[in-house]
Design a protein around this motif. Structure first.
Motif, short mmCIF file in Angstrom:
data_model
loop_
_atom_site.label_atom_id
_atom_site.label_comp_id
_atom_site.label_asym_id
_atom_site.label_seq_id
_atom_site.Cartn_x
_atom_site.Cartn_y
_atom_site.Cartn_z
N LEU A 97 0.82 -1.07 0.08
CA LEU A 97 0.13 0.05 0.06
C LEU A 97 0.78 1.22 -0.02
O LEU A 97 0.27 2.31 0.56
CB LEU A 97 -1.03 0.03 1.15
CG LEU A 97 -1.97 -1.16 1.27
CD1 LEU A 97 -2.90 -1.05 2.46
CD2 LEU A 97 -2.85 -1.06 0.03
N PHE A 98 1.76 1.16 -0.57
CA PHE A 98 2.83 2.51 -0.86
C PHE A 98 2.20 3.12 -1.78
O PHE A 98 1.68 2.50 -2.86
CB PHE A 98 4.27 2.14 -0.93
CG PHE A 98 4.90 2.14 0.24
CD1 PHE A 98 5.92 3.12 0.99
CD2 PHE A 98 4.92 0.80 0.84
CE1 PHE A 98 6.64 3.00 2.16
CE2 PHE A 98 5.69 0.48 2.17
CZ PHE A 98 6.24 1.56 2.73
N ASP A 99 2.25 4.54 -1.97
CA ASP A 99 1.57 5.40 -2.78
C ASP A 99 0.17 5.05 -3.05
O ASP A 99 -0.19 5.08 -4.30
CB ASP A 99 2.41 5.35 -4.17
CG ASP A 99 3.90 5.81 -4.02
OD1 ASP A 99 3.93 6.90 -3.72
OD2 ASP A 99 4.81 5.30 -4.41
N ALA A 100 -0.52 4.91 -2.02
CA ALA A 100 -1.98 4.49 -2.06
C ALA A 100 -2.59 4.91 -0.87
O ALA A 100 -2.02 4.91 0.00
CB ALA A 100 -2.15 3.01 -2.37
N LYS A 101 -3.83 5.17 -1.07
CA LYS A 101 -4.89 5.56 0.12
C LYS A 101 -5.05 4.33 0.99
O LYS A 101 -5.20 3.18 0.44
CB LYS A 101 -6.01 5.95 -0.42
CG LYS A 101 -6.89 6.68 0.95
CD LYS A 101 -8.38 7.29 0.27
CE LYS A 101 -9.30 7.53 1.56
NZ LYS A 101 -9.14 6.83 2.52
N LEU A 102 -4.44 4.40 2.28
CA LEU A 102 -4.77 3.43 3.11
C LEU A 102 -6.43 3.18 3.43
O LEU A 102 -7.24 4.07 3.52
CB LEU A 102 -4.13 3.63 4.58
CG LEU A 102 -2.67 3.85 4.28
CD1 LEU A 102 -2.28 4.19 5.94
CD2 LEU A 102 -1.97 2.83 3.93
N PRO A 103 -6.59 1.81 3.61
CA PRO A 103 -7.95 1.52 4.05
C PRO A 103 -8.31 1.78 5.31
O PRO A 103 -8.48 0.86 6.47
CB PRO A 103 -8.18 0.07 3.74
CG PRO A 103 -6.83 -0.54 4.08
CD PRO A 103 -5.90 0.78 3.69
N CYS A 104 -8.88 3.23 5.51
CA CYS A 104 -8.79 3.89 6.96
C CYS A 104 -9.85 4.63 6.91
O CYS A 104 -9.88 5.53 5.81
CB CYS A 104 -7.59 4.26 7.44
SG CYS A 104 -7.85 5.08 9.15
N GLN A 129 14.41 8.76 0.51
CA GLN A 129 12.95 9.33 0.22
C GLN A 129 11.73 8.43 0.88
O GLN A 129 10.77 8.83 0.46
CB GLN A 129 12.68 9.29 -1.33
CG GLN A 129 13.58 10.47 -2.27
CD GLN A 129 13.62 10.54 -3.75
OE1 GLN A 129 12.40 10.76 -4.09
NE2 GLN A 129 14.60 10.35 -4.27
N ASP A 130 12.12 7.53 1.48
CA ASP A 130 11.24 6.77 2.35
C ASP A 130 10.40 7.53 3.23
O ASP A 130 11.07 8.41 3.99
CB ASP A 130 11.79 5.34 3.17
CG ASP A 130 12.44 4.55 2.09
OD1 ASP A 130 12.08 4.57 0.91
OD2 ASP A 130 12.97 3.52 2.58
N ALA A 131 9.06 7.42 3.36
CA ALA A 131 8.37 8.36 4.35
C ALA A 131 7.11 7.37 4.49
O ALA A 131 6.35 7.00 3.70
CB ALA A 131 7.95 9.60 3.72
N MET A 132 6.65 7.15 5.90
CA MET A 132 5.48 6.31 6.27
C MET A 132 4.93 6.99 7.32
O MET A 132 5.44 7.88 8.35
CB MET A 132 6.18 4.96 6.70
CG MET A 132 6.41 4.04 5.77
SD MET A 132 6.96 2.46 6.20
CE MET A 132 5.46 1.81 6.53
#
Length: 470
Positions: free
Chosen positions: A287-294, A323-326
């Motif tokens: 689910l990177f670069d995607a809207k989380l199911p929340c 460039q990792d960001a979470m």
């Protein structure tokens, strides 16, 4: 004949349109209710006192007072402690106040109560109550443990996705939102209104090695056997040099030891050998670069890895830098999937809605999102995360009450000083039958093993002490 055919088609289109409108209204009633153009919600707000919000253990987190529903006052007994989770209901809405607005303005009380209220025999009716998934005792420990630090804590029930605690600091007192509003929205430095659990974006540091490891497993038959590396404190490939945290020399390591000791040099070596296209697909799965199911507003986690990524960015990404960001929530969701045999449950914040008489109006059941990884992959990751606690950077989490699995992280965030790092921990317990997952970030604190792990231990201890007493 042509006129008849036109009439039939017109009628059919009209019927189809009506069916669609009924279907749309039924399936989007909450969105339609919360629409700013819908005046019905404003009318209900003047008729009923806004419903109460309660914790899963029955503590009142928000309620309304007033003799007249049109001039009611919202009260938050726990003040700052639930600021971001419960939120506020004026100046827009936030948290559960926003998620549950439809239910907090609707009333399913008995007709006799309605009649007495309309006759003036009683005060205004109170709308339905919302019972959240939050546990006050866990929230208290999380809030107190984070102390004066900036950061975030989220605790989730692995098998259901129920969010038991959610703390973000700096915070605010929702009881004083009217007086504080201008100050809060103008203070960009502290960002007190930002829910760092769901919307904060941070370099994940060594916690990202969980993801790098998953890709390595996929490219190597779900096995880490045969891997060996000698760490002298740094790894150079091309023009890029990656150093271990504080220049630590780990010596001869296999994959398990490299993971447990969080050896940056070894993982830069691993990253340099990964297939970028395959790694990119794995990140898509997670689910990177995607809207989380929340249902709460969330930020999108990003990384530089794609099919064309260069070796420098691939190595940086492999250790959770560059460039990792979470968001903490995203990392917690991946952790929950590992603990749950690869299956991700959607995070849920509301358990049920109850009428004033205590009858259940609506119940929110756990919902499976999907399979993020295979059961074999999740088992392999669990074994490696267990070793972190047994012999690696997470030994401060060892306990007689439970066996835990986890991963620490020390994420550099300042290009000018390598001494500045966020302290991360994410993990779950018991490792043999996971119940809860805890994810913590402490901004600018330093080592995850030194600062985040002791806080995580307080959360796990509080949860399992309560279980033992029951």
């Amino acid at each position: 004949m042509a006129l008849y055919a036109t009439g039939v088609v017109t009628c059919a289109l009209f019927v189809a349109m009506m069916v669609y409108m009924v279907h749309f209204a039924r399936n989007n009633k909450i969105e339609m209710f919360d629409n700013s153009y819908n005046q019905y919600s404003y009318r209900l707000a003047r008729e009923y006192l806004r419903g109460s919000i309660l914790s899963s253990d029955g503590e009142v987190l928000a309620y309304s007072t007033g003799d007249d529903a049109g001039s009611q006052t919202r009260v938050y007994p726990y003040a700052n402690m639930f600021a971001h989770g419960v939120g506020y209901s004026t100046h827009g809405r936030m948290g559960v106040e926003s998620l549950a607005n439809y239910y907090l303005l609707n009333c399913h009380t008995g007709l006799s109560d309605v009649a007495r209220s309309e006759a003036g025999d009683e005060g205004p009716l109170t709308a339905d109550s919302v019972i959240t998934t939050f546990d006050v005792k866990l929230q208290q420990v999380a809030y107190d443990s984070l102390g004066v630090y900036r950061g975030a804590v989220v605790i989730t029930e692995v098998k259901t996705g129920r969010v038991l605690a959610m703390v973000s600091k700096p915070d605010f007192d929702p009881n004083n939102i009217e007086q504080l509003w201008d100050e809060l929205i103008s203070d960009k430095k502290n960002s007190n209104l930002l829910n760092r659990v769901t919307q904060g974006l941070y370099p994940p540091g060594s916690t990202f090695k969980i993801i790098t490891t998953l890709e390595y497993l996929r490219e190597n038959g779900n096995s880490v056997a045969g891997y060996h590396y000698y760490c002298n404190g740094s790894f150079t490939y091309g023009d890029t040099t990656i150093k271990c945290y504080h220049g630590t020399v780990h010596g001869s390591v296999d994959f398990t030891k490299a993971f447990a000791k969080s050896c940056n040099s070894s993982f830069a070596n691993v990253g340099a050998g990964l297939d970028p296209a395959s790694f990119s697909r794995t990140l898509d799965d997670l689910l990177f670069d995607a809207k989380l199911p929340c249902d709460l507003p969330t930020s999108v986690s990003t990384t530089a890895v794609d099919a064309e990524v260069d070796s420098h960015n691939l190595m940086q990404a492999s250790i959770g830098q560059g460039q990792d960001a979470m968001s903490p929530l995203h990392l917690n969701m991946i952790t929950c999937a590992i603990a749950n045999g690869g299956t991700l449950m959607k995070p849920i914040f509301i358990d049920r809605v109850e009428s004033a008489s205590g009858s259940t109006v609506t119940r929110f059941n756990p919902e499976k999102y999907g399979q993020l990884m295979s059961t074999e992959e999740s088992a392999a990751l669990t074994e490696l995360m267990e070793e972190v606690v047994r012999s690696g950077t997470g030994t401060r989490l060892r306990s007689e009450l439970y066996d835990a699995a986890g991963k620490t992280g020390s994420a550099e965030f300042n290009n000018y000083s390598k001494d500045d790092s966020h302290a991360w921990f994410t993990g779950f317990a018991p490792s043999e039958d996971p119940q809860i997952a805890v994810t913590i970030i402490i901004e600018g604190a330093g080592s995850g093993g030194e600062y985040a792990v002791p806080i995580a231990k307080r959360m796990f201890d509080r949860y399992f002490e309560s279980v033992k007493q029951e």
